[in-house]
Design a protein around this motif. Structure first.
Motif, PDB file in Angstrom:
ATOM      1  N   ARG A   1      -1.329   8.913  -4.035  1.00  0.00           N
ATOM      2  CA  ARG A   1      -2.469   9.725  -3.571  1.00  0.00           C
ATOM      3  C   ARG A   1      -1.971  11.058  -2.991  1.00  0.00           C
ATOM      4  N   MET A   2      -0.861  11.019  -2.253  1.00  0.00           N
ATOM      5  CA  MET A   2      -0.297  12.270  -1.722  1.00  0.00           C
ATOM      6  C   MET A   2       0.028  13.230  -2.857  1.00  0.00           C
TER       7      MET A   2
ATOM      8  N   PRO B   1       0.792  -1.235   0.000  1.00  0.00           N
ATOM      9  CA  PRO B   1       0.000   0.000   0.000  1.00  0.00           C
ATOM     10  C   PRO B   1       0.818   1.277   0.000  1.00  0.00           C
ATOM     11  N   TYR B   2       2.134   1.205   0.277  1.00  0.00           N
ATOM     12  CA  TYR B   2       2.860   2.451   0.514  1.00  0.00           C
ATOM     13  C   TYR B   2       3.023   3.301  -0.726  1.00  0.00           C
TER      14      TYR B   2
ATOM     15  N   ARG C   1       1.040   3.277  -3.209  1.00  0.00           N
ATOM     16  CA  ARG C   1      -0.320   3.771  -3.476  1.00  0.00           C
ATOM     17  C   ARG C   1      -0.560   5.047  -2.660  1.00  0.00           C
ATOM     18  N   THR C   2      -0.149   5.017  -1.383  1.00  0.00           N
ATOM     19  CA  THR C   2      -0.280   6.204  -0.534  1.00  0.00           C
ATOM     20  C   THR C   2       0.497   7.381  -1.124  1.00  0.00           C
ATOM     21  N   LEU C   3       1.708   7.124  -1.588  1.00  0.00           N
ATOM     22  CA  LEU C   3       2.503   8.198  -2.203  1.00  0.00           C
ATOM     23  C   LEU C   3       1.784   8.792  -3.410  1.00  0.00           C
TER      24      LEU C   3
END
Lengths: 456, 456
Positions: free
Chosen positions: B175-176, B168-169, B171-173
């Motif tokens: 989105r950021m 998920p990391y 993916r988080t980036l």
């Protein structure tokens, strides 16, 4: 096109640390022996620290040469860049010039190696074979692991058990850099065995891990202990940050009106700001403001007492005069783990008390909002700790906009957030909250001090 | 003290990309229309690419100016440093001088933004509103997300579903940095809906994600598609790496005898090596060796066929002559996700075929061993992809030691490994294995080509 990055060539890295004790207007307040309430003498520290560092802790010499071998290792990643945040300025529509000094370029991703490296060096010089330390989420443990590896020392890291199992990545990094990493409480020390006997499922705490690391160093003649923040010599090692920034501002033809750093134990903050404070103390520059930023959930400087307290929970350390929430204070679980500390470096505390440093407390959601804006403009994912300084830099820039006033803002970007993406995920999902910290909670932990330490 | 880092000031960043098509000894092999088997014309690509990039894809002009706005954005992190690996040299006891060009300093942690930025720029210039792309583990999706954010474009990333949920990391980036990230197969496209109808629990694949991203671009007039490697213009955008390295070698007063890069789709490799190959092609330098490193588990250059094949699994693309294991080849699950591709850039393939580039295949455990040594000496945790180039650099240095021969080695350190620590944990725990890849498996996927593509 506005210049974006100010890079110093290797040969222009500072060759001496700046020691603010030489210039501070009033002398530093002594550490006390808790048994006698008398000032401690340097030799009381020799069982766990090498004399090279103890001398630096009490020295009043303004410039202390960085040994050649230490410079050689620092060159693996220093000087670090100073950036002008042109895109952030544009997004804010501010007339302010915003600069950030970026320490995320170190191999471990934060400013911590700046002191881990000289600490490993002086221990090696003193014939020490191994260093023990504690770590919470792992940022300090990583820095010391790498530094020990570079100087051929063994390193034992007591890592708070809940982080050891829930945040395995920094544990993996420490192992890659050659350290032994133990979940604390462990069966390696008496303190650990006692804690496990009482509660075999204990999740540990930073206070417990400190006790284990200190006991390990006391019990083994070839082993010393190492602390990653708080003490004078640690802050002094970090002054390479501010000294480089001063040279880089000369390259930029500018000078900051305000310097902003986040404060956990105080080492990132002191490293960035003390060289600027020194210029002010010596009368070379006037009018600069210095802001120290702490989390609203752990507000030692803005809501704590300025008094004597212990550095650690287990009361193994000398008494230190500082801003404190009480050594039994347990801060809420904010994501900026490096800022979750009950006290503040005695030097930083004294400067706050004397009005040289202005403390500011900010809630975490506002910090992550600033971090999102920063990611979208400057590109960099900042560590949750660093987002506190960033938040205040943005607020200063917005104030300048409201007043249509030009100003130069410098903030310390102490590390990147690649190992904190779980926190960012919570933020994006809307599950990140601000903690209410009742004043009564602070009063309660401070009141606990008034038994043993009512003199303070 | 040996100089450790060679930093170019911002103003010395290259202002033009190097186009190897101007100097290569034999002309590039054309792409074919799979229906007609005739060379494709540039205008066939206009539904999904802007003309600015299509022109670069086929240009034979040696130097192509980097637009000012692109230079301005590249300055957020470029020039990147060239390091001399003095500590690694000492640990190996080699007379070799080892240099690495470090692309991990970009905000996303790899070389990918070097092409994402100009691709976003040319799409913006063409009036495009949105870019669609696919991503596996997320390195390319991150770079394009940030670049789109910088140029005010929307970005839709189809992320292989298994990675979306298990890693998920990144993916988080994404989105950021403002992107919409969809697990693929999704219900956004016909290809996705068909796949979900067949298997609602499908974990997805890179081939599936490509189909969705391309379909999205075909279906929306305001949307283009973007590819992060493989094509000529992508490799050309990456030549800032090699061009900077050439200037930095002048600063060092040295020149490499061998240049080593890891090869997935070929963009990191081409970006580092083509400027050096160009000097060789033009007769300005002799004797330099160029090594392209691939995983033994996905050995397109060392064990694949040199023939026409599709770029993608779903056969939506033109036919390209390249080293391929067959577009239906599914490589084992090695940790270097960016090197798990059935084919190789046509330019790199042609240079291998003509003897200008020497391919090397290495197993993953040996790569992680080199990465551990590198972490302990140089400090940096390298991406699993980059560890392939590092492994061969170490082998070259050990050969030089055995022969007591001085030599200068340059390898590309394409990114850091802070988001790959799970792989390092497996390595430290001893659970990391090398995959046996039977020659029969390669023969089988290549044999499948001989139906439709027996002409090739």
């Amino acid at each position: 096109m506005t210049e974006r990055r100010f890079l110093l060539p290797d040969r222009e890295m500072p060759t001496a640390w700046y020691n603010v004790l030489a210039d501070m207007p009033s002398p530093p307040v002594p550490f006390l022996n808790p048994a006698t309430r008398e000032p401690i003498s340097p030799d009381m520290l020799t069982p766990i620290f090498p004399m090279g560092l103890i001398e630096q802790e009490v020295s009043t010499q303004r410039w202390i040469d960085i040994p050649g071998e230490v410079i050689d290792v620092l060159h693996q990643y220093r000087p670090s860049p100073l950036h002008r945040a042109v895109r952030l300025e544009r997004a804010l529509g501010t007339p302010a010039r915003i600069y950030y000094k970026y320490e995320g370029v170190s191999p471990t991703g934060s400013h911590k190696p700046n002191t881990a490296i000289p600490q490993a060096y002086y221990n090696k010089q003193a014939g020490v074979k191994r260093i023990s330390t504690e770590t919470g989420a792992g940022q300090w443990g990583c820095a010391l692991s790498l530094a020990c590896q570079w100087f051929g020392l063994e390193c034992t890291v007591y890592m708070v058990k809940v982080s050891y199992f829930q945040k395995p990545y920094r544990r993996t990094l420490m192992r890659m850099w050659g350290s032994e990493v133990l979940p604390s409480p462990s069966d390696r020390t008496q303190s650990g065995r006692d804690a496990l006997a009482k509660d075999p499922d204990s999740l540990g705490s930073l206070g417990m891990a400190v006790s284990e690391a200190v006991e390990d160093a006391f019990q083994h003649a070839d082993t010393n202990y190492s602390l990653g923040s708080f003490l004078n010599h640690v802050l002094m090692h970090q002054t390479v940050i501010g000294l480089e920034a001063q040279q880089q501002f000369k390259m930029a033809g500018d000078y900051p009106d305000v310097v902003i750093g986040c404060c956990g134990g105080g080492s990132n903050f002191g490293g960035l700001t003390f060289p600027f404070l020194g210029e002010k103390f010596r009368g070379e520059k006037q009018g600069i403001r210095i802001l120290g930023v702490e989390p609203a959930a752990c507000p030692s400087m803005t809501k704590g007492a300025y008094r004597y307290d212990f550095i650690d929970v287990a009361k193994l350390t000398p008494l230190v005069k500082m801003h404190t929430l009480g050594h039994t204070f347990m801060p809420p679980g904010i994501h900026a783990g490096g800022l979750r500390y009950h006290g503040m470096s005695p030097l930083v505390s004294q400067f706050v008390e004397e009005g040289h440093v202005q403390p500011v407390a900010v809630p975490q959601v506002a910090c992550f909002q600033a971090a999102e804006l920063f990611a979208k403009t400057e590109g960099i994912i900042v560590a949750p700790e660093s987002s506190h300084a960033l938040r205040v830099a943005v607020d200063e820039a917005l104030k300048a906009k409201a007043e249509n006033r030009e100003t130069a803002i410098l903030f310390g970007l102490s590390g990147h957030g690649f190992l904190d993406l779980g926190a960012y995920e919570s933020y994006l999902d809307g599950s990140l909250v601000d903690y209410e910290l009742p004043d009564e909670q602070i009063k309660a932990t401070l009141a606990e001090l008034d038994g043993d330490l009512s003199f303070a």
